[in-house]
Write a protein that holds these residues in place. Structure first.
Motif, short mmCIF file in Angstrom:
data_model
loop_
_atom_site.label_atom_id
_atom_site.label_comp_id
_atom_site.label_asym_id
_atom_site.label_seq_id
_atom_site.Cartn_x
_atom_site.Cartn_y
_atom_site.Cartn_z
N MET A 128 18.95 84.33 50.52
CA MET A 128 19.78 83.90 51.65
C MET A 128 20.57 82.63 51.25
O MET A 128 19.99 81.62 50.92
CB MET A 128 18.88 83.55 52.85
CG MET A 128 18.17 84.74 53.45
SD MET A 128 19.29 85.66 54.51
CE MET A 128 18.15 86.79 55.28
N TYR A 181 23.58 85.28 61.34
CA TYR A 181 23.09 86.39 60.52
C TYR A 181 24.12 86.79 59.46
O TYR A 181 23.78 86.97 58.28
CB TYR A 181 22.76 87.59 61.42
CG TYR A 181 22.19 88.77 60.67
CD1 TYR A 181 20.81 88.88 60.45
CD2 TYR A 181 23.01 89.77 60.17
CE1 TYR A 181 20.28 89.95 59.75
CE2 TYR A 181 22.49 90.85 59.47
CZ TYR A 181 21.12 90.95 59.27
OH TYR A 181 20.61 92.00 58.56
N ASN A 219 24.34 86.06 55.10
CA ASN A 219 24.44 87.21 54.22
C ASN A 219 25.81 87.34 53.56
O ASN A 219 26.20 88.41 53.10
CB ASN A 219 24.10 88.49 55.00
CG ASN A 219 22.60 88.60 55.26
OD1 ASN A 219 21.82 88.88 54.37
ND2 ASN A 219 22.20 88.33 56.50
N GLU A 246 22.63 93.49 62.66
CA GLU A 246 22.39 94.18 61.39
C GLU A 246 23.43 95.27 61.15
O GLU A 246 23.95 95.42 60.04
CB GLU A 246 20.97 94.78 61.38
CG GLU A 246 19.88 93.73 61.28
CD GLU A 246 18.49 94.24 61.67
OE1 GLU A 246 18.36 95.43 62.03
OE2 GLU A 246 17.55 93.43 61.64
N TYR A 286 26.80 93.85 60.11
CA TYR A 286 26.80 93.51 58.68
C TYR A 286 26.97 94.77 57.83
O TYR A 286 27.79 94.80 56.90
CB TYR A 286 25.50 92.78 58.32
CG TYR A 286 25.33 92.55 56.83
CD1 TYR A 286 26.12 91.62 56.17
CD2 TYR A 286 24.42 93.30 56.11
CE1 TYR A 286 25.99 91.42 54.79
CE2 TYR A 286 24.28 93.11 54.73
CZ TYR A 286 25.07 92.17 54.08
OH TYR A 286 24.95 91.99 52.73
#
Length: 251
Positions: free
Chosen positions: A1, A53, A57, A241, A244
């Motif tokens: 990360m 998030y 990433n 999620e 992404y």
């Protein structure tokens, strides 16, 4: 990360100022970016978790307050001055500004809009097909014009101000969508579209999400069982999620 930089960045246009927060990965190379548009009476904070998030990433994000978009907005304008079209101007200014940031890969700019911000994102995507790489819509409020035109069928029936959920809206909000058919102004966007919608949504019926899916040449709808207008933490995490994954698949 990897870590990232969180920074307040204001954008001026049309004599007004937009307050926003950027979440940019600490990377030497230009990164894709997702522009988040909040819903009615929301703020940039609504998508802080999603942005955190993404940035961790390697995907940048920018969340902002629509001008007059909330009683808690840090941007200019009063709620009585806001319309769908002032919000469209705001988002267009954000798109044009962010594409030129040195840290941003201008070929990979994505729009993500929730509820009314979803409607605004869909309208902007149709006019910026070249500039936008993909579109994500979270229970997009594509029925706003229909709902209000039913409520105020004639221009004469529109009040000077009307309060909705503690927010004062002005005549201009309703006049500007009088006789306006949202579905005549979306659907031209010919890249990938991902729609998230709960099957228990009582504010924006699932039918609107399904109708949008059919209208776009390349759209997919993800129906969340048991979710309403405003998702549970678990569903929101899944949305983050999937956002992404969507970016990764489309760059």
């Amino acid at each position: 990360m990897s870590s990232y930089q969180k920074e307040i960045i204001k954008i001026k246009h049309r004599g007004r100022e937009i307050y926003g927060v950027s979440y940019m990965p600490n990377s030497k190379k230009k990164c894709p970016v997702v522009i988040f548009s909040h819903g009615f009476n929301g703020t940039n904070i609504d998508f802080a978790m999603n942005s955190d998030y993404l940035a961790k990433n390697g995907v940048g994000a920018y969340c902002f307050d629509f001008c007059g978009g909330s009683i808690n907005s840090k941007s200019d304008l009063k709620t009585k001055e806001m319309t769908i079209f002032t919000e469209k101007e705001d988002l267009s200014a954000v798109v044009e500004t962010i594409r030129n940031w040195e840290t941003v890969d201008q070929d990979n700019v994505f729009l993500f809009g929730g509820s009314m911000g979803g409607l605004v994102s869909a309208l902007v995507a149709d006019e910026y097909v070249e500039e936008i790489k993909g579109l994500l819509l979270l229970f997009p409020a594509l029925g706003i014009a229909d709902n209000w035109n039913e409520r105020f069928p004639t221009l004469k029936s529109i009040p000077d101000t009307h309060e909705l959920w503690g927010v004062q809206l002005g005549r201009t909000f309703f006049e500007s969508i009088h006789g306006y058919d949202v579905f005549d102004h979306i659907g031209e966007f010919n890249k990938n579209v991902l729609i998230f919608h709960g099957n228990q949504d009582e504010i924006v019926e699932l039918e609107y999400g399904k109708r949008a899916e059919k209208l776009y040449p390349h759209a997919k709808i993800e129906v969340f069982p048991g979710e309403g207008h405003g998702f549970s933490d678990a569903a929101n995490k899944k949305v983050a999620e999937m956002t992404y994954e969507f970016v990764k698949a489309n760059i």
